[in-house]
Design an enzyme around this catalytic site. Structure first.
Site, PDB file in Angstrom:
ATOM      1  N   GLU A 118      50.209  53.820  34.201  1.00 34.23           N
ATOM      2  CA  GLU A 118      51.374  52.966  34.318  1.00 34.23           C
ATOM      3  C   GLU A 118      51.218  51.173  34.089  1.00 34.23           C
ATOM      4  O   GLU A 118      50.750  51.090  34.638  1.00 34.23           O
ATOM      5  CB  GLU A 118      52.473  53.478  35.561  1.00 34.23           C
ATOM      6  CG  GLU A 118      53.485  52.348  35.803  1.00 34.23           C
ATOM      7  CD  GLU A 118      53.861  53.523  36.761  1.00 34.23           C
ATOM      8  OE1 GLU A 118      55.490  53.075  37.565  1.00 34.23           O
ATOM      9  OE2 GLU A 118      53.454  53.190  37.895  1.00 34.23           O
ATOM     10  N   LYS A 164      61.143  55.443  33.389  1.00 31.84           N
ATOM     11  CA  LYS A 164      61.006  55.994  34.603  1.00 31.84           C
ATOM     12  C   LYS A 164      61.999  56.370  35.633  1.00 31.84           C
ATOM     13  O   LYS A 164      63.305  55.609  34.967  1.00 31.84           O
ATOM     14  CB  LYS A 164      60.246  54.640  35.377  1.00 31.84           C
ATOM     15  CG  LYS A 164      59.586  55.094  36.501  1.00 31.84           C
ATOM     16  CD  LYS A 164      59.087  54.450  37.137  1.00 31.84           C
ATOM     17  CE  LYS A 164      58.005  54.725  38.919  1.00 31.84           C
ATOM     18  NZ  LYS A 164      57.693  54.135  39.297  1.00 31.84           N
ATOM     19  N   CYS A 218      54.498  57.636  37.502  1.00 29.17           N
ATOM     20  CA  CYS A 218      54.183  57.777  39.272  1.00 29.17           C
ATOM     21  C   CYS A 218      54.910  58.235  40.231  1.00 29.17           C
ATOM     22  O   CYS A 218      54.787  59.483  40.346  1.00 29.17           O
ATOM     23  CB  CYS A 218      54.024  56.309  39.256  1.00 29.17           C
ATOM     24  SG  CYS A 218      52.908  55.693  40.514  1.00 29.17           S
TER      25      CYS A 218
END
Length: 271
Positions: free
Chosen positions: A47, A113, A147
């Protein structure tokens, strides 16, 4: 990325990141990739691989036609591999933690995300995505997430999220991360759990080293089979580039023998 393959070669890149130094990170990752001898169909970077997990979105953001996307296109073409990683992108006045999927042909797909890490103020500096991405690579269906998404099993669910009946929408679930050493155990446990509950291969790629906020990262990058068997040999807290082979026949045989997917609950995700 065309041409069906029963075995998919996937490369995990576990590396340290220089804080907010995009050019330095691109250069060091390029050296790692060129020194790795195995051929690969898919290469996964951590990431925010150009900056580390920075909240300085306004000063660090790139455009979709910026240097890092161009670099990813060049690397994907040169290595003849799909390249995945997230970075800070500005689009229409909004900032995103955007994961790019770049093919050797230059075709790019992206995922923004969804679950922003409010504990670190990510929700105050970035805009959340609304849609999952499932892309194809050599006949494999792949869902890449970022994540903190790992902590939310509904978003990671191997089924439609709108009440539909289709199950097993993807064969491989990927998480790119800057996941701190302080919370190593949830990272390890949840990645294996996602493999079991989704009957899919699961790969997590995390950074190592220390960031500009003095937060430590231990990596623990890993690949799991649909049965939760560890397929990779990457050691914690070491720079590592490893290629693992995933087998589609093994996946389909397991799903046929133990068809958990057909018993999944139906529901609609409120967005």
């Amino acid at each position: 990325y065309r041409g069906v393959k029963n075995e998919l070669a996937v490369t995990l890149v576990q590396c340290s990141l220089s804080w907010e130094e995009a050019e330095e990170n691109r250069s060091s990752i390029k050296s790692l990739l060129y020194s790795h001898k195995a051929t690969s169909d898919l290469i996964i970077l951590p990431e925010m691989f150009t900056t580390g997990f920075s909240m300085n979105a306004k000063s660090l953001a790139e455009q979709m036609d910026g240097k890092t996307h161009l670099w990813m296109k060049e690397m994907a073409e040169d290595l003849d591999s799909v390249l995945i990683g997230s970075l800070i992108i500005e689009a229409s006045g909004k900032y995103y933690n955007r994961l790019l999927v770049v093919s050797p042909s230059g075709k790019t797909e992206h995922y923004d995300k969804r679950h922003l890490f409010s504990f670190a103020g990510e929700d105050e500096n970035y805009h959340p995505g609304l849609d999952r991405l499932i892309f194809e690579c050599h006949g494999w269906r792949i869902c890449p997430l970022v994540c903190y998404d790992l902590r939310f099993p509904i978003w990671s669910r191997n089924a439609e999220l709108n009440g539909g009946v289709d199950a097993n929408l993807f064969d491989l679930l990927i998480y790119v991360a800057n996941w701190p050493k302080a919370r190593r155990q949830p990272w390890i446990n949840l990645l294996e759990a996602r493999a079991h509950e989704n009957q899919a291969y699961v790969i997590g790629v995390n950074r190592i080293g220390q960031d500009g906020n003095n937060i430590e990262y231990f990596g623990d990058s890993v690949a799991y089979s649909p049965k939760g068997k560890k397929l990779s040999e990457i050691k914690a807290n070491q720079i590592s580039v490893e290629t693992v082979l995933l087998n589609k026949d093994d996946l389909l045989a397991f799903r046929e023998k133990f068809p958990v997917g057909k018993d999944k609950d139906r529901f609609k995700l409120m967005t």
